[in-house]
Design a protein around this motif. Sequence first.
Motif, PDB file in Angstrom:
ATOM      1  N   SER A  45       8.707  34.527  24.379  1.00 38.25           N
ATOM      2  CA  SER A  45       9.864  34.111  25.176  1.00 38.25           C
ATOM      3  C   SER A  45      10.102  35.117  26.296  1.00 38.25           C
ATOM      4  CB  SER A  45      11.118  34.005  24.303  1.00 38.25           C
ATOM      5  OG  SER A  45      11.600  35.292  23.968  1.00 38.25           O
ATOM      6  N   GLY A  46      10.757  34.655  27.331  1.00 38.32           N
ATOM      7  CA  GLY A  46      11.050  35.526  28.465  1.00 38.32           C
ATOM      8  C   GLY A  46      11.950  36.687  28.091  1.00 38.32           C
ATOM      9  N   PHE A  47      12.910  36.436  27.179  1.00 36.53           N
ATOM     10  CA  PHE A  47      13.846  37.487  26.768  1.00 36.53           C
ATOM     11  C   PHE A  47      13.109  38.600  26.030  1.00 36.53           C
ATOM     12  CE2 PHE A  47      16.997  39.258  23.772  1.00 36.53           C
ATOM     13  CZ  PHE A  47      17.892  39.759  24.698  1.00 36.53           C
ATOM     14  N   LYS A  48      12.259  38.234  25.079  1.00 34.50           N
ATOM     15  CA  LYS A  48      11.507  39.244  24.329  1.00 34.50           C
ATOM     16  C   LYS A  48      10.564  40.004  25.245  1.00 34.50           C
ATOM     17  CE  LYS A  48      11.481  37.130  19.740  1.00 34.50           C
ATOM     18  NZ  LYS A  48      10.604  36.580  18.681  1.00 34.50           N
ATOM     19  N   ASP A  49       9.917  39.296  26.152  1.00 32.47           N
ATOM     20  CA  ASP A  49       8.995  39.945  27.077  1.00 32.47           C
ATOM     21  C   ASP A  49       9.740  40.927  27.982  1.00 32.47           C
ATOM     22  OD1 ASP A  49       6.371  40.329  28.053  1.00 32.47           O
ATOM     23  OD2 ASP A  49       6.840  39.089  29.804  1.00 32.47           O
ATOM     24  N   ALA A  50      10.935  40.556  28.423  1.00 31.67           N
ATOM     25  CA  ALA A  50      11.745  41.448  29.271  1.00 31.67           C
ATOM     26  C   ALA A  50      12.135  42.711  28.497  1.00 31.67           C
ATOM     27  CB  ALA A  50      12.981  40.719  29.769  1.00 31.67           C
ATOM     28  N   LEU A  51      12.497  42.563  27.217  1.00 31.71           N
ATOM     29  CA  LEU A  51      12.851  43.729  26.403  1.00 31.71           C
ATOM     30  C   LEU A  51      11.644  44.646  26.213  1.00 31.71           C
ATOM     31  CD1 LEU A  51      15.137  42.196  23.639  1.00 31.71           C
ATOM     32  CD2 LEU A  51      15.825  43.631  25.551  1.00 31.71           C
ATOM     33  N   ARG A  52      10.483  44.067  25.974  1.00 31.15           N
ATOM     34  CA  ARG A  52       9.274  44.877  25.797  1.00 31.15           C
ATOM     35  C   ARG A  52       8.954  45.652  27.070  1.00 31.15           C
ATOM     36  NH1 ARG A  52       4.192  42.630  24.365  1.00 31.15           N
ATOM     37  NH2 ARG A  52       3.789  44.399  23.041  1.00 31.15           N
ATOM     38  N   LYS A  53       9.074  44.992  28.220  1.00 28.82           N
ATOM     39  CA  LYS A  53       8.769  45.666  29.487  1.00 28.82           C
ATOM     40  C   LYS A  53       9.786  46.776  29.771  1.00 28.82           C
ATOM     41  CE  LYS A  53       6.214  41.906  31.579  1.00 28.82           C
ATOM     42  NZ  LYS A  53       6.158  40.874  32.599  1.00 28.82           N
ATOM     43  N   ALA A  54      11.072  46.512  29.496  1.00 29.12           N
ATOM     44  CA  ALA A  54      12.098  47.537  29.694  1.00 29.12           C
ATOM     45  C   ALA A  54      11.847  48.722  28.770  1.00 29.12           C
ATOM     46  CB  ALA A  54      13.483  46.953  29.447  1.00 29.12           C
ATOM     47  N   ASN A  55      11.468  48.446  27.547  1.00 29.28           N
ATOM     48  CA  ASN A  55      11.167  49.500  26.582  1.00 29.28           C
ATOM     49  C   ASN A  55       9.970  50.325  27.047  1.00 29.28           C
ATOM     50  OD1 ASN A  55      11.717  50.801  24.133  1.00 29.28           O
ATOM     51  ND2 ASN A  55      10.177  49.603  23.065  1.00 29.28           N
ATOM     52  N   ALA A  56       8.946  49.670  27.568  1.00 28.01           N
ATOM     53  CA  ALA A  56       7.738  50.363  28.032  1.00 28.01           C
ATOM     54  C   ALA A  56       8.033  51.282  29.214  1.00 28.01           C
ATOM     55  CB  ALA A  56       6.672  49.344  28.407  1.00 28.01           C
ATOM     56  N   VAL A  57       9.021  50.939  30.021  1.00 30.37           N
ATOM     57  CA  VAL A  57       9.365  51.754  31.183  1.00 30.37           C
ATOM     58  C   VAL A  57      10.282  52.912  30.802  1.00 30.37           C
ATOM     59  CG1 VAL A  57      10.624  51.730  33.379  1.00 30.37           C
ATOM     60  CG2 VAL A  57       9.025  49.892  32.828  1.00 30.37           C
ATOM     61  N   THR A  58      11.253  52.663  29.930  1.00 34.57           N
ATOM     62  CA  THR A  58      12.254  53.690  29.626  1.00 34.57           C
ATOM     63  C   THR A  58      11.808  54.716  28.603  1.00 34.57           C
ATOM     64  OG1 THR A  58      13.300  52.252  27.999  1.00 34.57           O
ATOM     65  CG2 THR A  58      14.211  52.231  30.221  1.00 34.57           C
ATOM     66  N   VAL A  59      11.080  54.325  27.587  1.00 36.42           N
ATOM     67  CA  VAL A  59      10.703  55.274  26.525  1.00 36.42           C
ATOM     68  C   VAL A  59       9.880  56.441  27.059  1.00 36.42           C
ATOM     69  CG1 VAL A  59       9.372  55.543  24.392  1.00 36.42           C
ATOM     70  CG2 VAL A  59      10.998  53.672  24.618  1.00 36.42           C
ATOM     71  N   PRO A  60       8.862  56.230  27.887  1.00 37.51           N
ATOM     72  CA  PRO A  60       8.113  57.388  28.387  1.00 37.51           C
ATOM     73  C   PRO A  60       8.966  58.363  29.206  1.00 37.51           C
ATOM     74  CG  PRO A  60       6.853  55.391  28.733  1.00 37.51           C
ATOM     75  CD  PRO A  60       8.218  54.976  28.276  1.00 37.51           C
ATOM     76  N   LYS A  61      10.066  57.889  29.775  1.00 35.78           N
ATOM     77  CA  LYS A  61      10.939  58.786  30.534  1.00 35.78           C
ATOM     78  C   LYS A  61      11.822  59.620  29.608  1.00 35.78           C
ATOM     79  CE  LYS A  61      10.791  55.813  34.443  1.00 35.78           C
ATOM     80  NZ  LYS A  61      11.107  55.633  35.758  1.00 35.78           N
ATOM     81  N   LEU A  62      12.063  59.125  28.399  1.00 32.46           N
ATOM     82  CA  LEU A  62      12.923  59.820  27.448  1.00 32.46           C
ATOM     83  C   LEU A  62      12.144  60.664  26.447  1.00 32.46           C
ATOM     84  CD1 LEU A  62      15.352  56.859  26.677  1.00 32.46           C
ATOM     85  CD2 LEU A  62      15.737  58.774  28.237  1.00 32.46           C
ATOM     86  N   VAL A  63      10.907  60.287  26.183  1.00 35.06           N
ATOM     87  CA  VAL A  63      10.099  60.954  25.168  1.00 35.06           C
ATOM     88  C   VAL A  63       8.804  61.428  25.802  1.00 35.06           C
ATOM     89  CG1 VAL A  63       8.886  60.650  22.977  1.00 35.06           C
ATOM     90  CG2 VAL A  63      11.044  59.451  23.377  1.00 35.06           C
ATOM     91  N   SER A  64       8.469  62.676  25.576  1.00 32.90           N
ATOM     92  CA  SER A  64       7.188  63.173  26.073  1.00 32.90           C
ATOM     93  C   SER A  64       6.429  63.827  24.919  1.00 32.90           C
ATOM     94  CB  SER A  64       7.394  64.162  27.213  1.00 32.90           C
ATOM     95  OG  SER A  64       8.081  65.297  26.749  1.00 32.90           O
ATOM     96  N   VAL A  65       5.135  63.805  25.017  1.00 32.62           N
ATOM     97  CA  VAL A  65       4.261  64.361  23.988  1.00 32.62           C
ATOM     98  C   VAL A  65       3.468  65.496  24.609  1.00 32.62           C
ATOM     99  CG1 VAL A  65       2.362  63.843  22.411  1.00 32.62           C
ATOM    100  CG2 VAL A  65       4.106  62.110  22.876  1.00 32.62           C
ATOM    101  N   PRO A  66       3.411  66.655  23.945  1.00 32.80           N
ATOM    102  CA  PRO A  66       2.615  67.761  24.490  1.00 32.80           C
ATOM    103  C   PRO A  66       1.152  67.358  24.630  1.00 32.80           C
ATOM    104  CG  PRO A  66       3.837  68.451  22.520  1.00 32.80           C
ATOM    105  CD  PRO A  66       4.039  66.986  22.677  1.00 32.80           C
ATOM    106  N   LYS A  67       0.528  67.818  25.700  1.00 33.97           N
ATOM    107  CA  LYS A  67      -0.855  67.457  25.968  1.00 33.97           C
ATOM    108  C   LYS A  67      -1.855  68.302  25.179  1.00 33.97           C
ATOM    109  CE  LYS A  67       0.006  65.569  30.564  1.00 33.97           C
ATOM    110  NZ  LYS A  67       1.191  64.956  30.107  1.00 33.97           N
TER     111      LYS A  67
END
Length: 97
Positions: free
Chosen positions: A47-69
């Motif tokens: 569904s469009g709603f679920k897809d929108a949530l997944r895309k928003a999650n994919a954009v915001t999580v990397p900005k909030l969480v980082s992993v040491p290289k």
Amino acid sequence: MDLKTRYVVKGIGKEQTIESKILIAYDSTTGKITKVQDKWDGKLPDSGFKDALRKANAVTVPKLVSVPKNDEEDAARAILEAIVGLQANKADLDINL
């Protein structure tokens, strides 16, 4: 990994609970993650709603969480977090004295 997440869109009152199955593949020789599959309700979004949530999650999580290289970056972060923690504790003590 099994994960249950509840999303609420304020203003329109839309609420959605998603149960995810997250599969993480990694290369055992390098120890690095090679692939992540996030299947909501056991399948890809339909569904469009679920897809929108997944895309928003994919954009915001990397900005909030980082992993040491590497191990050096991990050690440096641990030292920095310890220093910040000590400064916060000192500030609490100064206020309470």
